[in-house]
Design an enzyme around this catalytic site. Structure first.
Site, PDB file in Angstrom:
ATOM      1  N   ALA A 131      16.857  74.309   7.820  1.00 20.07           N
ATOM      2  CA  ALA A 131      16.153  73.427   6.870  1.00 20.07           C
ATOM      3  C   ALA A 131      15.484  72.295   7.638  1.00 20.07           C
ATOM      4  CB  ALA A 131      17.122  72.893   5.822  1.00 20.07           C
ATOM      5  N   TYR A 153      11.525  71.382   9.645  1.00 19.02           N
ATOM      6  CA  TYR A 153      10.141  71.327   9.160  1.00 19.02           C
ATOM      7  C   TYR A 153       9.647  72.699   8.693  1.00 19.02           C
ATOM      8  CZ  TYR A 153      10.049  66.726  11.286  1.00 19.02           C
ATOM      9  OH  TYR A 153      10.319  65.428  11.608  1.00 19.02           O
ATOM     10  N   VAL A 181      24.720  79.465  11.484  1.00 21.54           N
ATOM     11  CA  VAL A 181      24.322  80.843  11.783  1.00 21.54           C
ATOM     12  C   VAL A 181      24.722  81.161  13.218  1.00 21.54           C
ATOM     13  CG1 VAL A 181      22.359  82.422  11.988  1.00 21.54           C
ATOM     14  CG2 VAL A 181      22.330  80.620  10.246  1.00 21.54           C
ATOM     15  N   GLU A 198       8.206  58.767  24.121  1.00 15.70           N
ATOM     16  CA  GLU A 198       8.494  58.113  22.823  1.00 15.70           C
ATOM     17  C   GLU A 198       9.851  57.408  22.884  1.00 15.70           C
ATOM     18  OE1 GLU A 198       7.831  60.825  19.458  1.00 15.70           O
ATOM     19  OE2 GLU A 198       5.891  59.811  19.297  1.00 15.70           O
ATOM     20  N   GLN A 245       4.021  69.864  13.710  1.00 18.40           N
ATOM     21  CA  GLN A 245       2.747  70.185  13.066  1.00 18.40           C
ATOM     22  C   GLN A 245       2.576  71.699  12.939  1.00 18.40           C
ATOM     23  OE1 GLN A 245      -2.012  69.156  13.553  1.00 18.40           O
ATOM     24  NE2 GLN A 245      -0.663  68.580  15.191  1.00 18.40           N
ATOM     25  N   LYS A 298       0.548  56.771  13.492  1.00 20.69           N
ATOM     26  CA  LYS A 298       1.813  57.486  13.714  1.00 20.69           C
ATOM     27  C   LYS A 298       2.685  57.443  12.449  1.00 20.69           C
ATOM     28  CE  LYS A 298       5.056  59.429  16.234  1.00 20.69           C
ATOM     29  NZ  LYS A 298       4.893  60.731  16.872  1.00 20.69           N
TER      30      LYS A 298
HETATM   31  P1  FAD Z   1      13.702  71.739  13.268  1.00 22.34           P
HETATM   32  O1  FAD Z   1      12.822  70.848  12.483  1.00 22.34           O
HETATM   33  O2  FAD Z   1      14.351  71.169  14.479  1.00 22.34           O
HETATM   34  O3  FAD Z   1      14.813  72.317  12.279  1.00 22.34           O
HETATM   35  C1  FAD Z   1      15.801  73.243  12.675  1.00 22.34           C
HETATM   36  C2  FAD Z   1      16.897  73.223  11.616  1.00 22.34           C
HETATM   37  O4  FAD Z   1      17.811  74.295  11.869  1.00 22.34           O
HETATM   38  C3  FAD Z   1      17.737  71.948  11.643  1.00 22.34           C
HETATM   39  O5  FAD Z   1      17.949  71.487  10.336  1.00 22.34           O
HETATM   40  C4  FAD Z   1      19.056  72.389  12.290  1.00 22.34           C
HETATM   41  O6  FAD Z   1      20.172  71.640  11.861  1.00 22.34           O
HETATM   42  C5  FAD Z   1      19.155  73.824  11.797  1.00 22.34           C
HETATM   43  N1  FAD Z   1      19.979  74.673  12.671  1.00 22.34           N
HETATM   44  C6  FAD Z   1      19.914  74.760  14.023  1.00 22.34           C
HETATM   45  N2  FAD Z   1      20.798  75.674  14.467  1.00 22.34           N
HETATM   46  C7  FAD Z   1      21.431  76.166  13.383  1.00 22.34           C
HETATM   47  C8  FAD Z   1      22.431  77.163  13.193  1.00 22.34           C
HETATM   48  N3  FAD Z   1      22.953  77.844  14.213  1.00 22.34           N
HETATM   49  N4  FAD Z   1      22.846  77.427  11.936  1.00 22.34           N
HETATM   50  C9  FAD Z   1      22.320  76.760  10.859  1.00 22.34           C
HETATM   51  N5  FAD Z   1      21.355  75.808  10.991  1.00 22.34           N
HETATM   52  C10 FAD Z   1      20.919  75.529  12.230  1.00 22.34           C
HETATM   53  N6  FAD Z   1       6.406  67.312  17.082  1.00 22.34           N
HETATM   54  C11 FAD Z   1       5.245  66.858  16.559  1.00 22.34           C
HETATM   55  O7  FAD Z   1       4.448  67.659  16.036  1.00 22.34           O
HETATM   56  N7  FAD Z   1       4.930  65.522  16.600  1.00 22.34           N
HETATM   57  C12 FAD Z   1       5.773  64.585  17.111  1.00 22.34           C
HETATM   58  O8  FAD Z   1       5.471  63.404  17.114  1.00 22.34           O
HETATM   59  C13 FAD Z   1       7.018  65.026  17.658  1.00 22.34           C
HETATM   60  N8  FAD Z   1       7.901  64.134  18.142  1.00 22.34           N
HETATM   61  C14 FAD Z   1       9.124  64.566  18.564  1.00 22.34           C
HETATM   62  C15 FAD Z   1      10.059  63.616  18.976  1.00 22.34           C
HETATM   63  C16 FAD Z   1      11.319  64.010  19.373  1.00 22.34           C
HETATM   64  C17 FAD Z   1      12.336  62.973  19.790  1.00 22.34           C
HETATM   65  C18 FAD Z   1      11.662  65.400  19.373  1.00 22.34           C
HETATM   66  C19 FAD Z   1      13.057  65.839  19.798  1.00 22.34           C
HETATM   67  C20 FAD Z   1      10.745  66.352  18.977  1.00 22.34           C
HETATM   68  C21 FAD Z   1       9.468  65.944  18.562  1.00 22.34           C
HETATM   69  N9  FAD Z   1       8.514  66.870  18.128  1.00 22.34           N
HETATM   70  C22 FAD Z   1       7.309  66.442  17.627  1.00 22.34           C
HETATM   71  C23 FAD Z   1       8.808  68.322  18.111  1.00 22.34           C
HETATM   72  C24 FAD Z   1       9.267  68.736  16.709  1.00 22.34           C
HETATM   73  O9  FAD Z   1      10.302  67.892  16.256  1.00 22.34           O
HETATM   74  C25 FAD Z   1       9.717  70.181  16.659  1.00 22.34           C
HETATM   75  O10 FAD Z   1       8.709  70.995  17.191  1.00 22.34           O
HETATM   76  C26 FAD Z   1      10.014  70.594  15.206  1.00 22.34           C
HETATM   77  O11 FAD Z   1      11.128  69.874  14.731  1.00 22.34           O
HETATM   78  C27 FAD Z   1      10.264  72.088  15.083  1.00 22.34           C
HETATM   79  O12 FAD Z   1      10.496  72.407  13.747  1.00 22.34           O
HETATM   80  P2  FAD Z   1      11.481  73.605  13.380  1.00 22.34           P
HETATM   81  O13 FAD Z   1      11.364  73.816  11.909  1.00 22.34           O
HETATM   82  O14 FAD Z   1      11.256  74.761  14.276  1.00 22.34           O
HETATM   83  O15 FAD Z   1      12.941  73.044  13.746  1.00 22.34           O
END
Ligand code: FAD
Length: 405
Positions: free
Chosen positions: A11, A13, A81, A170, A319, A379
């Site tokens: 859950a 992005y 998971v 950052e 994004q 931002k």
């Molecule tokens: P996430 O948003 O990380 O979500 C993954 C979810 O899966 C989480 O809720 C987690 O708890 C859950 N999960 C993980 N493992 C398990 C499991 N085994 N079982 C059940 N649930 C699980 N990107 C930008 O575009 N702009 C920015 O300014 C930017 N700044 C950033 C700053 C920081 C400090 C960091 C760390 C990253 C930044 N990023 C930025 C990158 C961005 O955050 C990631 O690319 C983005 O969060 C990826 O989205 P996602 O849906 O793949 O994973």
């Protein structure tokens, strides 16, 4: 008749964008939708550097997943998971198995430690809310005990940040805002604090042009950050870090804090499930499905898509994860409704803004360079947009960066 079951893993992005779109696009008699997440809350991964430095309370960066779900259409399971059994259409959690007809893997990233000695044990990676809290508390503890504990005193006020990419820069922006407060709180002369940023590659913030990078570097240098470019962490210990340029004997740097922001890989579940991958990322088809399984979609940091212009993978960003979530939802809805004309994912690059603390930033938005206060305001707009896209106005008003009240 048994309803088609769509299961979404994660859950973040990508996962929340998919589920909030699916709950609008499908009627409850068309499919059963299940979302599984480790915690009962979602966290804004892109705000974690603030919680880690202690400039934003960790509760500000998270909200209950169920707040954005239509509970008449979506079931939420809190669970970790462990593995996907793709051939059996099953997801293995710690305490149960969940079957699916369509699966979306959106589990985000894990830190990539490249096998560097001691990093798993002594490096702090900014990966989730609890990791951010540990970092904030660890740093505060160093300041709180500076005058009272002699053991490991040499490195108590030295913080090494490994990685001068987006996350590292950052974090440095926030940290350099926080240090004066910590020094004041614990009666410490600020000249005793040392902040060292090491970057193994020759470039700082490679996604930005020279002018913006120079702006960011001089601002952070003016706040006391030392940059060591072309220098890698070779080993981490409890009270020191060994750093060095290629071919040189590593130098010991006394430091009780090492923040690791020099690399991520896709979630370990990808490896554990035996899926073909590169650094934990699955190279997906343009419609976001896994090549080997046409009922499994992979999005966000677990997926890899090649940028045709550069012939290199797009970097993992929120994004992209959000845009993929929208396409993924539309494609699943089409499949459920018996349509075969799936949509290809095309990245619409709206720009990138990198914060440098509370009121400064650099960025490129719709191709235009911005810096300073204007970039910092932008931002916050970007941060708030993510809240709005997922949870609408009510979430924006509760959690948004702009203070409406
Ligand atoms: P996430 O948003 O990380 O979500 C993954 C979810 O899966 C989480 O809720 C987690 O708890 C859950 N999960 C993980 N493992 C398990 C499991 N085994 N079982 C059940 N649930 C699980 N990107 C930008 O575009 N702009 C920015 O300014 C930017 N700044 C950033 C700053 C920081 C400090 C960091 C760390 C990253 C930044 N990023 C930025 C990158 C961005 O955050 C990631 O690319 C983005 O969060 C990826 O989205 P996602 O849906 O793949 O994973």
């Amino acid at each position: 008749m048994k309803k088609t079951r769509i299961v979404i893993l994660g859950a973040g992005y990508g996962g929340l964008m998919t589920v909030t779109r699916l709950q609008k696009q499908l009627n409850s008699d068309e499919a059963e939708i299940v979302i599984i997440n480790k915690n009962e809350y979602h966290y804004e991964t892109t705000w974690l550097h603030e919680a880690s430095a202690g400039t934003l309370h960790h509760d500000r960066v998270r909200y209950d997943v169920t707040k954005v779900l239509n509970r008449n259409k979506v079931q939420f399971i809190q669970g970790e998971v462990l593995e996907v059994k793709a051939k059996e259409n099953k997801v293995v959690l710690k305490d149960q198995e969940v079957s699916f007809d369509y699966l979306v893997i959106a589990l985000g990233a894990n830190a990539e430690t490249f096998g560097i000695k001691g990093l798993d044990k002594y490096g702090y990676a900014i990966t989730n809310v609890n990791a951010a809290r540990r970092i904030r508390e660890h740093i505060e503890y160093q300041f709180a005990t500076y005058h009272t504990e002699e053991e490991k005193k040499d490195g108590r006020l030295t913080i090494v940040v490994a990685g001068a990419g987006f996350t590292g820069i950052e974090f440095l922006g926030e940290l350099t805002n926080r240090i004066p407060e910590l020094c004041k709180d614990y009666d410490i002369d600020q000249s005793k604090v040392r902040i060292v940023c090491v970057e193994a590659s020759p470039a700082i913030l490679p996604q930005f042009d020279r002018e913006l990078v120079d702006y960011a570097v001089s601002l952070l240098e003016s706040r006391g950050v030392e940059f060591h470019v072309g220098t890698a962490v070779q080993e981490a210990r409890e009270d020191c870090v060994f750093i060095g340029k290629r071919g040189e004997t590593p130098k010991e740097l006394k430091a009780n804090t090492l923040i690791w922001s020099a690399g991520v890989r896709g979630n370990a579940v990808i490896d554990n499930s035996g899926f073909e991958n590169m650094r934990g990322r699955v190279k997906v088809n343009l419609d976001l499905r896994m090549p080997a399984f046409n009922n499994i979609f992979v999005i966000g940091d677990c997926s890899m898509i090649i940028n045709e212009e550069t012939n290199r993978p797009y970097p993992p960003t929120a994004q992209i994860a959000m845009q993929q979530g929208e396409v993924c939802a539309r494609n699943i809805a089409k499949l459920i409704q018996g349509k075969t004309n799936l949509e290809n994912f095309v990245f619409d690059d709206k720009g990138t803004v990198c914060s440098l603390g509370e009121d400064d930033a650099i960025g490129i938005v719709y191709g235009k360079k911005i810096k300073g206060t204007a970039a910092s305001v932008m931002k916050k707009v970007v941060d708030d947009r993510a809240l709005f896209m997922i949870g609408g106005t009510s979430l924006l008003l509760k959690k948004g960066k702009f203070n409406f009240f």
